[in-house]
Design an enzyme around this catalytic site. Structure first.
Site, short mmCIF file in Angstrom:
data_model
loop_
_atom_site.label_atom_id
_atom_site.label_comp_id
_atom_site.label_asym_id
_atom_site.label_seq_id
_atom_site.Cartn_x
_atom_site.Cartn_y
_atom_site.Cartn_z
N LYS A 74 0.79 -1.33 0.21
CA LYS A 74 -0.02 0.02 -0.15
C LYS A 74 0.87 1.26 0.03
CE LYS A 74 -1.70 -1.31 3.82
NZ LYS A 74 -2.40 -1.84 4.87
N THR A 116 -7.26 9.92 9.06
CA THR A 116 -6.92 8.66 8.17
C THR A 116 -6.55 7.73 9.28
OG1 THR A 116 -4.57 9.21 8.26
CG2 THR A 116 -5.74 9.85 6.36
N GLY A 158 -7.36 4.29 10.84
CA GLY A 158 -7.99 3.02 10.29
C GLY A 158 -8.04 2.71 8.61
N THR A 159 -7.47 3.35 8.04
CA THR A 159 -7.33 3.39 6.63
C THR A 159 -6.74 1.75 6.08
OG1 THR A 159 -5.01 4.20 6.53
CG2 THR A 159 -6.81 5.54 5.75
N GLY A 160 -5.80 1.35 7.01
CA GLY A 160 -5.19 0.14 6.65
C GLY A 160 -6.20 -1.26 6.90
N CYS A 161 -6.72 -0.96 7.84
CA CYS A 161 -8.06 -1.97 8.67
C CYS A 161 -9.06 -2.01 7.49
CB CYS A 161 -8.31 -1.50 10.02
SG CYS A 161 -6.94 -1.51 11.12
N1 ATP Z 1 -4.06 10.11 2.01
C1 ATP Z 1 -4.37 9.48 1.21
N2 ATP Z 1 -5.21 9.73 0.08
C2 ATP Z 1 -5.44 8.71 -0.56
N3 ATP Z 1 -5.26 7.45 -0.26
C3 ATP Z 1 -4.98 6.98 0.98
C4 ATP Z 1 -4.31 8.00 1.78
N4 ATP Z 1 -3.81 7.50 2.70
C5 ATP Z 1 -3.85 6.08 2.65
N5 ATP Z 1 -4.45 5.96 1.54
C6 ATP Z 1 -4.80 4.51 0.74
O1 ATP Z 1 -5.38 3.93 1.85
C7 ATP Z 1 -5.13 2.43 1.86
C8 ATP Z 1 -4.82 2.11 3.14
O2 ATP Z 1 -2.93 2.43 2.97
P1 ATP Z 1 -2.17 3.00 4.16
O3 ATP Z 1 -0.60 3.03 3.79
O4 ATP Z 1 -2.68 3.94 4.95
O5 ATP Z 1 -2.53 1.69 5.17
P2 ATP Z 1 -1.72 1.55 6.80
O6 ATP Z 1 -0.61 2.45 6.94
O7 ATP Z 1 -1.58 0.27 6.94
O8 ATP Z 1 -2.93 2.19 7.74
P3 ATP Z 1 -2.99 2.18 9.14
O9 ATP Z 1 -2.35 3.21 9.67
O10 ATP Z 1 -4.49 2.35 9.36
O11 ATP Z 1 -2.55 0.85 9.90
C9 ATP Z 1 -4.31 2.17 0.58
O12 ATP Z 1 -5.03 1.81 -0.46
C10 ATP Z 1 -3.98 3.56 0.51
O13 ATP Z 1 -3.20 3.98 -0.72
C1 HMH Z 2 -6.51 -2.48 17.25
C2 HMH Z 2 -5.60 -1.82 16.07
N1 HMH Z 2 -5.27 -2.49 15.07
C3 HMH Z 2 -4.87 -1.92 13.88
C4 HMH Z 2 -4.35 -0.55 14.08
C5 HMH Z 2 -3.85 0.02 12.66
O1 HMH Z 2 -2.93 0.65 12.69
C6 HMH Z 2 -4.70 0.01 15.15
N2 HMH Z 2 -4.43 1.42 15.24
N3 HMH Z 2 -5.31 -0.45 16.20
#
Ligand code: ATP
Ligand code: HMH
Length: 267
Positions: free
Chosen positions: A173, A204, A206-209
């Site tokens: 990602k 942002t 929770g984006t990854g989850c």
């Molecule tokens: N500012 C942004 N604008 C557009 N898309 C974004 C942005 N930030 C994240 N994304 C998208 O959101 C999704 C999750 O990516 P990200 O790299 O943020 O995950 P993450 O770091 O695991 O998140 P978390 O911090 O919740 O664990 C991907 O599809 C990424 O391209």
């Molecule tokens: C419990 C939990 N899982 C995943 C994330 C993602 O970073 C978070 N902030 N908290």
């Protein structure tokens, strides 16, 4: 009704972890179930405490779900220790779900370690080979491969290396890139770049989850993997565009933006 299971940590702030996953499943019309691995005391600003659930209890939750409500897809998020990882691997072996999405959560957006450093190896050895797709962000892809990742080409090289650990596809990602948010999909044959414009928002959390559980929801609905990833990218982009300015730190994305809009509610 299709069913999806999340195996992850609880976020008391409601924006990430189990809470984000269940909201995402519901937003997709999929019935959500949960195996809680850890309880975090967390809000939009910080993680102030973490308490793991016992590995036995993690296994029992998996058993309870699979024996009565076999999921059509599974998402795995925070699995903080090697012993919890082994319990999850045991559950996966016993019940054999085909569609497993692994989000290799390591550090929260607010900077708190959610995976013990000595558990990275266990994650790589015990969980990766049991998954259909793994979705690291750039720091996680660095930790998994030991490579330096500066741009999209490096992300592709990292995806190749992660594939060699035994999963069937990888999405690296690009939320942490500068410029456009480009995600790299690789299934061992073809690379695809999934691009969206960067949204300049501090909300942002929770984006990854949300992204990984949207992939699982789409897989549960019967979509093929690449379609599931493309739809999840569209969903997370909309959820970030409509994210909420609540709390004093990184506010949560809006899981129900489309439903609210259709119902004429404020987003
Ligand atoms: N500012 C942004 N604008 C557009 N898309 C974004 C942005 N930030 C994240 N994304 C998208 O959101 C999704 C999750 O990516 P990200 O790299 O943020 O995950 P993450 O770091 O695991 O998140 P978390 O911090 O919740 O664990 C991907 O599809 C990424 O391209
Ligand atoms: C419990 C939990 N899982 C995943 C994330 C993602 O970073 C978070 N902030 N908290």
């Amino acid at each position: 009704m299709k069913l999806a299971l999340t195996i992850a940590g609880s976020d008391s702030g409601g924006g990430a972890g189990i809470q984000a996953d269940l909201k995402t499943f519901s937003a997709h019309g999929v019935f959500g179930m949960s195996v809680i691995t850890s309880v975090t005391a967390q809000n939009t600003k910080a993680v102030i405490g973490v308490e793991d659930i016992s590995p036995e209890m993690v296994y029992l939750q998996i058993k309870a779900v699979f024996e009565d409500l076999p999921p059509d897809a599974v998402k795995i998020g925070m699995v903080s220790s090697a012993s919890i990882i082994r319990s999850v691997a045991k559950g996966l072996d016993e019940f054999g779900p085909e569609k497993v999405v692994l989000d290799p959560v390591m550090i929260s957006k607010s900077g708190h370690a959610l995976l013990k450093p000595d558990a990275v190896e266990a994650l790589k050895r015990e969980l990766l080979p049991r998954c259909l797709v793994v979705t690291p962000n750039i720091p996680e892809a660095k930790a998994l491969t030991g490579m330096s990742i500066k741009g999209v080409e490096d992300m592709e090289r990292a995806a190749e290396k992660i594939m060699s650990y035994g999963c069937r596809a990888v999405v690296v990602k690009g939320g942490h890139l500068e410029g456009d948010a480009v995600d790299v999909f690789f299934d061992g044959r073809e690379f695809h770049r999934l691009k969206s414009e960067r949204i300049f928002s501090r909300n942002t959390h929770g984006t990854g989850c949300t992204f990984s559980s949207a992939i699982a929801a789409n897989l549960a609905l019967g979509r093929d993997l690449f379609t599931a990833v493309k739809l999840a990218k569209e969903y997370i982009t909309g959820a970030i565009k409509n994210s909420m300015d609540i709390g004093g730190g990184a506010g949560p994305v809006h899981h129900f933006y489309e439903l609210y809009r259709r119902a004429g509610l404020n987003v």
